[in-house]
Motif scaffolding. Structure first.
Motif, PDB file in Angstrom:
ATOM      1  N   THR A  12     -78.994  14.375  47.887  1.00 46.12           N
ATOM      2  CA  THR A  12     -78.926  13.577  46.666  1.00 46.12           C
ATOM      3  C   THR A  12     -80.324  13.088  46.345  1.00 46.12           C
ATOM      4  OG1 THR A  12     -76.676  12.850  47.155  1.00 46.12           O
ATOM      5  CG2 THR A  12     -77.925  11.551  45.562  1.00 46.12           C
ATOM      6  N   GLY A  13     -80.755  13.317  45.127  1.00 46.37           N
ATOM      7  CA  GLY A  13     -82.102  12.901  44.739  1.00 46.37           C
ATOM      8  C   GLY A  13     -82.619  13.707  43.577  1.00 46.37           C
ATOM      9  N   SER A  14     -83.926  13.794  43.473  1.00 45.70           N
ATOM     10  CA  SER A  14     -84.511  14.505  42.338  1.00 45.70           C
ATOM     11  C   SER A  14     -85.918  14.970  42.671  1.00 45.70           C
ATOM     12  CB  SER A  14     -84.531  13.617  41.088  1.00 45.70           C
ATOM     13  OG  SER A  14     -85.337  12.482  41.307  1.00 45.70           O
ATOM     14  N   VAL A  15     -86.321  16.004  41.921  1.00 44.48           N
ATOM     15  CA  VAL A  15     -87.682  16.532  42.003  1.00 44.48           C
ATOM     16  C   VAL A  15     -88.165  16.764  40.577  1.00 44.48           C
ATOM     17  CG1 VAL A  15     -89.158  18.399  42.817  1.00 44.48           C
ATOM     18  CG2 VAL A  15     -87.180  17.704  44.179  1.00 44.48           C
ATOM     19  N   VAL A  16     -89.356  16.291  40.278  1.00 44.70           N
ATOM     20  CA  VAL A  16     -89.984  16.567  38.985  1.00 44.70           C
ATOM     21  C   VAL A  16     -91.406  17.039  39.252  1.00 44.70           C
ATOM     22  CG1 VAL A  16     -90.658  15.686  36.732  1.00 44.70           C
ATOM     23  CG2 VAL A  16     -88.602  14.781  37.849  1.00 44.70           C
ATOM     24  N   ALA A  17     -91.725  18.226  38.748  1.00 49.96           N
ATOM     25  CA  ALA A  17     -93.077  18.779  38.878  1.00 49.96           C
ATOM     26  C   ALA A  17     -93.665  18.978  37.494  1.00 49.96           C
ATOM     27  CB  ALA A  17     -93.045  20.109  39.630  1.00 49.96           C
ATOM     28  N   ILE A  18     -94.926  18.566  37.320  1.00 52.43           N
ATOM     29  CA  ILE A  18     -95.587  18.583  36.016  1.00 52.43           C
ATOM     30  C   ILE A  18     -96.935  19.287  36.132  1.00 52.43           C
ATOM     31  CG2 ILE A  18     -96.639  17.106  34.216  1.00 52.43           C
ATOM     32  CD1 ILE A  18     -94.612  14.961  34.878  1.00 52.43           C
ATOM     33  N   GLU A  19     -97.306  20.024  35.091  1.00 58.23           N
ATOM     34  CA  GLU A  19     -98.675  20.518  34.978  1.00 58.23           C
ATOM     35  C   GLU A  19     -99.513  19.372  34.407  1.00 58.23           C
ATOM     36  OE1 GLU A  19    -100.232  24.705  33.576  1.00 58.23           O
ATOM     37  OE2 GLU A  19    -100.003  23.404  31.825  1.00 58.23           O
ATOM     38  N   PRO A  20    -100.422  18.795  35.185  1.00 65.45           N
ATOM     39  CA  PRO A  20    -101.090  17.550  34.762  1.00 65.45           C
ATOM     40  C   PRO A  20    -101.852  17.668  33.447  1.00 65.45           C
ATOM     41  CG  PRO A  20    -101.490  17.981  37.087  1.00 65.45           C
ATOM     42  CD  PRO A  20    -100.834  19.202  36.531  1.00 65.45           C
ATOM     43  N   LYS A  21    -102.545  18.772  33.231  1.00 63.98           N
ATOM     44  CA  LYS A  21    -103.430  18.876  32.071  1.00 63.98           C
ATOM     45  C   LYS A  21    -102.679  18.974  30.748  1.00 63.98           C
ATOM     46  CE  LYS A  21    -107.334  21.051  34.513  1.00 63.98           C
ATOM     47  NZ  LYS A  21    -106.759  20.946  35.871  1.00 63.98           N
ATOM     48  N   THR A  22    -101.368  19.274  30.792  1.00 70.52           N
ATOM     49  CA  THR A  22    -100.611  19.465  29.555  1.00 70.52           C
ATOM     50  C   THR A  22     -99.364  18.591  29.450  1.00 70.52           C
ATOM     51  OG1 THR A  22     -99.288  21.252  30.527  1.00 70.52           O
ATOM     52  CG2 THR A  22    -101.358  21.872  29.430  1.00 70.52           C
ATOM     53  N   GLY A  23     -98.874  18.080  30.560  1.00 70.83           N
ATOM     54  CA  GLY A  23     -97.612  17.350  30.556  1.00 70.83           C
ATOM     55  C   GLY A  23     -96.395  18.261  30.582  1.00 70.83           C
ATOM     56  N   GLU A  24     -96.619  19.565  30.754  1.00 71.17           N
ATOM     57  CA  GLU A  24     -95.498  20.509  30.783  1.00 71.17           C
ATOM     58  C   GLU A  24     -94.737  20.383  32.100  1.00 71.17           C
ATOM     59  OE1 GLU A  24     -97.139  24.353  30.057  1.00 71.17           O
ATOM     60  OE2 GLU A  24     -97.696  23.901  27.978  1.00 71.17           O
ATOM     61  N   ILE A  25     -93.425  20.268  32.008  1.00 73.88           N
ATOM     62  CA  ILE A  25     -92.579  20.116  33.191  1.00 73.88           C
ATOM     63  C   ILE A  25     -92.308  21.488  33.793  1.00 73.88           C
ATOM     64  CG2 ILE A  25     -90.304  19.396  34.019  1.00 73.88           C
ATOM     65  CD1 ILE A  25     -90.367  17.211  31.876  1.00 73.88           C
ATOM     66  N   LEU A  26     -92.738  21.662  35.025  1.00 74.38           N
ATOM     67  CA  LEU A  26     -92.598  22.946  35.718  1.00 74.38           C
ATOM     68  C   LEU A  26     -91.234  23.076  36.388  1.00 74.38           C
ATOM     69  CD1 LEU A  26     -96.119  22.944  37.421  1.00 74.38           C
ATOM     70  CD2 LEU A  26     -95.466  24.148  35.324  1.00 74.38           C
ATOM     71  N   ALA A  27     -90.710  21.987  36.850  1.00 77.66           N
ATOM     72  CA  ALA A  27     -89.386  21.981  37.480  1.00 77.66           C
ATOM     73  C   ALA A  27     -88.782  20.597  37.321  1.00 77.66           C
ATOM     74  CB  ALA A  27     -89.474  22.351  38.965  1.00 77.66           C
ATOM     75  N   MET A  28     -87.476  20.559  37.064  1.00 73.79           N
ATOM     76  CA  MET A  28     -86.759  19.286  36.971  1.00 73.79           C
ATOM     77  C   MET A  28     -85.414  19.483  37.658  1.00 73.79           C
ATOM     78  SD  MET A  28     -85.569  17.038  33.683  1.00 73.79           S
ATOM     79  CE  MET A  28     -87.130  16.190  33.482  1.00 73.79           C
ATOM     80  N   ILE A  29     -85.275  18.850  38.801  1.00 66.73           N
ATOM     81  CA  ILE A  29     -84.100  19.067  39.639  1.00 66.73           C
ATOM     82  C   ILE A  29     -83.378  17.752  39.853  1.00 66.73           C
ATOM     83  CG2 ILE A  29     -83.315  19.811  41.930  1.00 66.73           C
ATOM     84  CD1 ILE A  29     -86.103  21.441  41.904  1.00 66.73           C
ATOM     85  N   SER A  30     -82.093  17.758  39.583  1.00 63.79           N
ATOM     86  CA  SER A  30     -81.240  16.620  39.858  1.00 63.79           C
ATOM     87  C   SER A  30     -80.182  17.081  40.848  1.00 63.79           C
ATOM     88  CB  SER A  30     -80.577  16.116  38.568  1.00 63.79           C
ATOM     89  OG  SER A  30     -79.739  15.003  38.826  1.00 63.79           O
ATOM     90  N   ALA A  31     -80.180  16.486  42.029  1.00 60.30           N
ATOM     91  CA  ALA A  31     -79.245  16.892  43.074  1.00 60.30           C
ATOM     92  C   ALA A  31     -78.254  15.760  43.350  1.00 60.30           C
ATOM     93  CB  ALA A  31     -80.000  17.254  44.345  1.00 60.30           C
ATOM     94  N   PRO A  32     -76.963  16.119  43.461  1.00 63.69           N
ATOM     95  CA  PRO A  32     -76.411  17.464  43.424  1.00 63.69           C
ATOM     96  C   PRO A  32     -76.400  18.041  42.010  1.00 63.69           C
ATOM     97  CG  PRO A  32     -74.654  15.865  43.640  1.00 63.69           C
ATOM     98  CD  PRO A  32     -75.931  15.095  43.765  1.00 63.69           C
ATOM     99  N   PHE A  33     -76.459  19.369  41.938  1.00 61.88           N
ATOM    100  CA  PHE A  33     -76.467  20.062  40.662  1.00 61.88           C
ATOM    101  C   PHE A  33     -75.206  20.920  40.553  1.00 61.88           C
ATOM    102  CE2 PHE A  33     -79.757  21.242  43.724  1.00 61.88           C
ATOM    103  CZ  PHE A  33     -79.175  22.347  44.328  1.00 61.88           C
ATOM    104  N   TYR A  34     -75.090  21.654  39.469  1.00 65.57           N
ATOM    105  CA  TYR A  34     -73.913  22.502  39.265  1.00 65.57           C
ATOM    106  C   TYR A  34     -74.346  23.790  38.576  1.00 65.57           C
ATOM    107  CZ  TYR A  34     -74.224  20.639  34.513  1.00 65.57           C
ATOM    108  OH  TYR A  34     -74.681  20.286  33.262  1.00 65.57           O
ATOM    109  N   ASP A  35     -73.505  24.789  38.670  1.00 65.87           N
ATOM    110  CA  ASP A  35     -73.762  26.062  38.005  1.00 65.87           C
ATOM    111  C   ASP A  35     -73.518  25.877  36.510  1.00 65.87           C
ATOM    112  OD1 ASP A  35     -73.744  28.624  36.937  1.00 65.87           O
ATOM    113  OD2 ASP A  35     -72.539  29.494  38.552  1.00 65.87           O
ATOM    114  N   PRO A  36     -74.530  26.049  35.650  1.00 70.95           N
ATOM    115  CA  PRO A  36     -74.314  25.822  34.218  1.00 70.95           C
ATOM    116  C   PRO A  36     -73.281  26.761  33.605  1.00 70.95           C
ATOM    117  CG  PRO A  36     -76.442  26.862  34.629  1.00 70.95           C
ATOM    118  CD  PRO A  36     -75.907  26.436  35.955  1.00 70.95           C
ATOM    119  N   ASN A  37     -72.997  27.883  34.256  1.00 72.52           N
ATOM    120  CA  ASN A  37     -71.957  28.785  33.749  1.00 72.52           C
ATOM    121  C   ASN A  37     -70.571  28.157  33.813  1.00 72.52           C
ATOM    122  OD1 ASN A  37     -73.342  31.446  33.140  1.00 72.52           O
ATOM    123  ND2 ASN A  37     -74.047  31.125  35.243  1.00 72.52           N
TER     124      ASN A  37
END
Length: 600
Positions: free
Chosen positions: A251-276
């Motif tokens: 349970t938790g989260s991960v957020v990764a950002i490209e510093p020079k642009t603010g672009e989010i490289l990964a955004m994870i919220s756990a637990p997650f689910y299959d979007p299908n």
């Protein structure tokens, strides 16, 4: 008189005939309203739903595409049914659902089509298409649902579903009707207007049995649909996929950002689910199941969860102190554990040592100097003034309010003000000893994981950030992204003060987060252990890398996992290695994270 009676009757009949002829001439020649009504009875208006725009990752890999589905539409006035049981068997519908659908269609309109069976798959449509000719008032419309080639990124991408009554009432554009699908969360909702496209309309001639006899007036009144805009997201599919692999069962989260642009490289919220799971005919059933899950897989932790930042906040305290001239690199305090608890490390320490060793007593004393500036002889007033001035400086780091990411539901965290403490303790009845826990990122401080990742980007950029966002380009054009994501935000701290901070964060890796060390990639990071009164503490870590040319900034929260140097630092380090190298060579550390035994 009797001799004139036949003449009167003849004249009356003649006059009535003249009136009827004039009326018939008017109906057939002068007035075309009856012709139009007759045409409407034989003309079927079919909405041509556009294909929703596709979503790609930053490298052009497909994240979201469209799958065709079919809705069985019903016109109550034309619908005839002799054998209900046979119909239900052929079309795979319960008798109660048929009655309910028919009554709902009648309530909506006697002559306009309404959906009877929604989201029929291609396979099921093939089974029923030959029987449609036997049931007047039924026809098929085609639309699409979302599909995901990789079952990842559910919280960032979002999902679509049938428009709700309240949202339909708020629609002032007239675009939507009952039964339409709209974005309900994530990027799907935020970029609904761009993704949805433009509807078209086709008019078809049908006979009394509902059989298609071709387009009305050769399509003179038809309008073409236009597909929605395609979006290139900032997400790196492989990094997102790997992050979810590491966070499975946690349970938790991960957020990764490209510093020079603010672009989010990964955004994870756990637990997650299959979007299908939230597509197609089983949407409602699966949504209820996910919503009832006690682990809250629908809760978007990166933007909604709020935690104390813990020791990570000491970096912000250091920068404010340096900028205000209250601290210098040489400022030294003893590790006086009578003030606040701390772990074993050399004492006394200067600012570099305080960051490297995460010394709690150092920041207890430094924060006192930041707050109590002796601008008033009344210690209560002095603390109140100092706290509010400090809060204004902290706010420039993107804390205490929403950052403005391109998704709904973002929370702003909390940076307490003097008014907050006045409400709790009473005006003039609190002072520094009441609020000292703020010095080490505890107490009433609350931040989101997104804000913490943005802090890491600020430290990497030496004093500025771009609003974190999920869109990189629209229809291949990077200039079409909202202008607010292209504006630089300065935090009000001179770049020169970040040199010491970055060096100390790099050194801290070898102290409190030795597991995070990567042999040929220099990291700068800071651990945190956020206190949790309801159980084990939360493990927190932020970092950026490579130190001298940052390409990724990251924040990891793992709930109830204890020290920041274990779960969070290990996870962040592996993701940094994955992003920069393209693969992970430290398989032993990966196994450690996957096992999840962080407390023991």
């Amino acid at each position: 008189m009797n001799d004139q009676r036949p003449q009167i009757i003849i004249i009356t009949i003649f006059l009535v005939g003249i009136v009827l002829l004039i009326k018939l001439f008017s109906i057939q020649v002068l007035d075309d309203s009856f012709l139009k009504k007759a045409e409407r009875n034989a003309i079927q208006r079919v909405v041509d739903h556009p294909y929703r725009g596709l979503i790609y990752d930053r490298n052009g890999k497909l994240l979201v595409y469209n799958n065709p589905i079919f809705d069985l539409m019903l016109v109550p006035k034309e619908f005839e049914l002799q054998d209900t049981t046979k119909f239900c068997e052929l079309f795979g519908i319960e008798k109660e659902a048929l009655i309910e659908g028919y009554n709902a269609a009648k309530k909506y309109s006697w002559v306009k089509p309404s959906p009877l069976i929604k989201q029929i798959s291609t396979t099921d449509f093939a089974k029923i298409q030959d029987f449609l000719i036997d049931y007047p008032g039924l026809f098929i419309t085609t639309r699409s649902v979302r599909s995901y080639p990789e079952p990842i990124g559910s919280h960032a991408l979002g999902y679509i579903g049938e428009i709700s009554g309240p949202r339909l009432e708020k629609d002032t554009t007239g675009y939507y009707v009952q039964g339409d699908y709209v974005g309900l969360s994530g990027m799907e909702r935020f970029y609904e207007n761009e993704l949805r496209g433009v509807k078209g309309v086709k008019y078809k001639m049908v006979n009394v049995r509902g059989i298609d006899k071709g387009s009305f007036k050769d399509g003179e009144y038809d309008t073409a649909s236009h597909e929605g805009s395609n979006i290139t997201s900032t997400i790196d599919l492989e990094l997102q996929k790997y992050g979810e692999y590491l966070m499975q069962g946690k349970t938790g989260s991960v957020v990764a950002i490209e510093p020079k642009t603010g672009e989010i490289l990964a955004m994870i919220s756990a637990p997650f689910y299959d979007p299908n799971e939230l597509t197609g005919a089983d949407f409602g059933k699966n949504y209820q199941k996910l919503n009832a899950n006690t682990t809250k897989p629908l809760f978007n932790r990166p933007v909604m969860a709020m935690y104390p930042p813990g020791s990570i906040f000491k970096i912000v305290q250091s920068l404010i102190g340096l900028q205000e001239g209250i601290l210098t690199p040489e400022t030294t305090y003893a590790c006086n554990r009578s003030l606040v608890a701390c772990h074993n490390h050399p004492s006394p320490v200067d600012l570099f040592g305080a960051i490297r060793n995460s010394c709690n007593p150092y920041y207890h004393q430094a924060f006192r100097k930041i707050i109590n500036r002796e601008v008033s002889s009344n210690t209560f007033t002095d603390t109140q003034i100092g706290l509010d001035q400090w809060r204004d400086k902290v706010a420039k780091f993107g804390l205490g309010s929403t950052l403005g990411i391109d998704m709904g539901g973002e929370r702003g965290g909390d940076i307490p003000s003097s008014q907050y403490y006045d409400r709790i303790y009473g005006e003039g009845r609190w002072k520094y000893s009441t609020i000292y826990s703020l010095s080490i990122g505890q107490g009433e401080l609350q931040v989101t994981p997104l804000q913490m990742a943005n802090l890491a980007a600020i430290f990497a950029n030496k004093g500025y950030y771009y609003t974190p966002h999920l869109i990189k380009a629209m229809d291949g054009d990077a200039t079409k992204i909202p202008t607010e994501f292209q504006q630089r935000h300065d935090v009000g701290v001179d770049a020169k003060h970040f040199d010491l901070i970055q060096d100390a964060m790099a050194a801290a890796i070898y102290g409190t987060a030795a597991r995070a060390v990567i042999s040929d990639i220099e990291l700068a990071g800071k651990t945190g252990t956020a206190q949790n009164p309801h159980g084990e503490d939360h493990s927190v870590f932020i970092a950026f890398a490579p130190k001298n040319d940052p390409k990724i900034a990251i924040a990891v929260y793992v709930e109830n996992a204890g020290w920041g140097g274990r779960a969070a630092a290990s996870t962040a380090s592996l993701m940094i290695e994955k992003y920069i190298r393209g693969d992970v060579q430290r398989t032993a550390l990966q196994d450690y994270v996957l096992a999840g035994n962080f407390i023991y």
